[in-house]
Design an enzyme around this catalytic site. Sequence first.
Site, PDB file in Angstrom:
ATOM      1  N   LYS A  50      33.773  39.386  25.272  1.00 21.23           N
ATOM      2  CA  LYS A  50      34.706  38.467  24.667  1.00 21.23           C
ATOM      3  C   LYS A  50      35.394  37.605  25.712  1.00 21.23           C
ATOM      4  O   LYS A  50      35.987  36.595  25.390  1.00 21.23           O
ATOM      5  CB  LYS A  50      35.810  39.254  23.925  1.00 21.23           C
ATOM      6  CG  LYS A  50      35.336  40.212  22.899  1.00 21.23           C
ATOM      7  CD  LYS A  50      36.584  40.939  22.310  1.00 21.23           C
ATOM      8  CE  LYS A  50      36.221  42.352  21.959  1.00 21.23           C
ATOM      9  NZ  LYS A  50      37.406  43.149  21.617  1.00 21.23           N
ATOM     10  N   GLU A 106      30.600  32.283  31.981  1.00 17.04           N
ATOM     11  CA  GLU A 106      31.216  33.593  32.185  1.00 17.04           C
ATOM     12  C   GLU A 106      32.702  33.473  32.526  1.00 17.04           C
ATOM     13  O   GLU A 106      33.134  32.463  33.071  1.00 17.04           O
ATOM     14  CB  GLU A 106      30.502  34.316  33.345  1.00 17.04           C
ATOM     15  CG  GLU A 106      29.617  35.459  32.932  1.00 17.04           C
ATOM     16  CD  GLU A 106      30.360  36.660  32.365  1.00 17.04           C
ATOM     17  OE1 GLU A 106      31.365  36.510  31.645  1.00 17.04           O
ATOM     18  OE2 GLU A 106      29.924  37.779  32.637  1.00 17.04           O
ATOM     19  N   ASP A 107      33.442  34.516  32.211  1.00 16.26           N
ATOM     20  CA  ASP A 107      34.860  34.544  32.575  1.00 16.26           C
ATOM     21  C   ASP A 107      35.024  34.877  34.053  1.00 16.26           C
ATOM     22  O   ASP A 107      35.732  34.206  34.782  1.00 16.26           O
ATOM     23  CB  ASP A 107      35.653  35.524  31.688  1.00 16.26           C
ATOM     24  CG  ASP A 107      35.076  36.936  31.660  1.00 16.26           C
ATOM     25  OD1 ASP A 107      33.943  37.154  32.151  1.00 16.26           O
ATOM     26  OD2 ASP A 107      35.754  37.839  31.135  1.00 16.26           O
ATOM     27  N   ASP A 110      32.383  39.923  38.811  1.00 15.88           N
ATOM     28  CA  ASP A 110      33.034  40.974  39.581  1.00 15.88           C
ATOM     29  C   ASP A 110      31.933  41.696  40.362  1.00 15.88           C
ATOM     30  O   ASP A 110      31.478  41.187  41.380  1.00 15.88           O
ATOM     31  CB  ASP A 110      33.778  41.870  38.590  1.00 15.88           C
ATOM     32  CG  ASP A 110      34.637  42.929  39.229  1.00 15.88           C
ATOM     33  OD1 ASP A 110      35.197  42.669  40.299  1.00 15.88           O
ATOM     34  OD2 ASP A 110      34.769  44.029  38.659  1.00 15.88           O
TER      35      ASP A 110
HETATM   36  P1  IMP Z   1      30.898  42.816  36.314  1.00 12.06           P
HETATM   37  O1  IMP Z   1      31.495  43.915  37.153  1.00 12.06           O
HETATM   38  O2  IMP Z   1      30.596  41.602  37.140  1.00 12.06           O
HETATM   39  O3  IMP Z   1      29.734  43.323  35.534  1.00 12.06           O
HETATM   40  O4  IMP Z   1      32.053  42.403  35.283  1.00 12.06           O
HETATM   41  C1  IMP Z   1      31.995  42.758  33.959  1.00 12.06           C
HETATM   42  C2  IMP Z   1      33.148  42.317  33.146  1.00 12.06           C
HETATM   43  O5  IMP Z   1      34.277  43.045  33.558  1.00 12.06           O
HETATM   44  C3  IMP Z   1      33.591  40.854  33.218  1.00 12.06           C
HETATM   45  O6  IMP Z   1      32.832  39.989  32.433  1.00 12.06           O
HETATM   46  C4  IMP Z   1      35.013  40.997  32.689  1.00 12.06           C
HETATM   47  O7  IMP Z   1      35.022  41.012  31.275  1.00 12.06           O
HETATM   48  C5  IMP Z   1      35.433  42.348  33.240  1.00 12.06           C
HETATM   49  N1  IMP Z   1      36.255  42.175  34.453  1.00 12.06           N
HETATM   50  C6  IMP Z   1      35.876  42.194  35.737  1.00 12.06           C
HETATM   51  N2  IMP Z   1      36.922  41.964  36.566  1.00 12.06           N
HETATM   52  C7  IMP Z   1      37.988  41.776  35.752  1.00 12.06           C
HETATM   53  C8  IMP Z   1      39.370  41.456  35.997  1.00 12.06           C
HETATM   54  O8  IMP Z   1      39.857  41.282  37.133  1.00 12.06           O
HETATM   55  N3  IMP Z   1      40.150  41.350  34.885  1.00 12.06           N
HETATM   56  C9  IMP Z   1      39.687  41.508  33.612  1.00 12.06           C
HETATM   57  N4  IMP Z   1      38.409  41.787  33.341  1.00 12.06           N
HETATM   58  C10 IMP Z   1      37.566  41.924  34.405  1.00 12.06           C
END
Ligand code: IMP
Length: 184
Positions: A50, A106-107, A110
Amino acid sequence: MQITNMEKFHKHIKRVIISEDEIKTAVARTGEILSMEYKDKPLLLVSILKGAYIFLADLSRAVTIPHEIGFMAAKSYFEGTESSGNVEITMDLAQDVSKYHVVIVEDIIDTGRTLKKVMEYIESKGPLSLKVLTLLDKPDRRLVKLQSDYSLFTIPDYFVIGYGLDYGEYYRNLPCIAEFGEEV
Ligand code: IMP
Ligand code: MG
């Protein structure tokens, strides 16, 4: 929301790191870039639910060429503020991506695990092209090799909330990006 909840709400906002105005300016600029780059091409902006819903809504309005939007959902299993590494695609796109130039919106990137999974999935369906656009990038946290094609802001290793990003499903409605702070 009751006053008592509201007080608790604001205690989790340590400080604003990206203001509403800075976001607006960057989104407008990105909309212009996409409008030039995808002129006369079938463009599909794909948002991963979301977290990117607010970014997509603003970005789509900043793009001045015809385009479609699509949604996917991926669940990265979270324990508090840490993702566990298991990523599952829980909702597929309605469109046939082989007919489109796809930009994943993407938001935040991470660890990169969610995006890597989604990219591999879309790539396997044979899009005309595939690029990645992210509002926020936390390169210090990367665990898989992956780079976005467009990134609006690079941030240090903070857990952030607002503008679609949540902590425990709250704070998505903050108009800015703030650093999350544990309650004292
Ligand atoms: P990934 O670790 O790159 O797979 O990130 C997965 C998801 O974790 C992202 O799309 C966000 O929804 C959430 N996420 C990662 N870092 C943050 C943060 O600093 N705040 C809020 N959500 C996060
Ligand atoms: Mg989240």
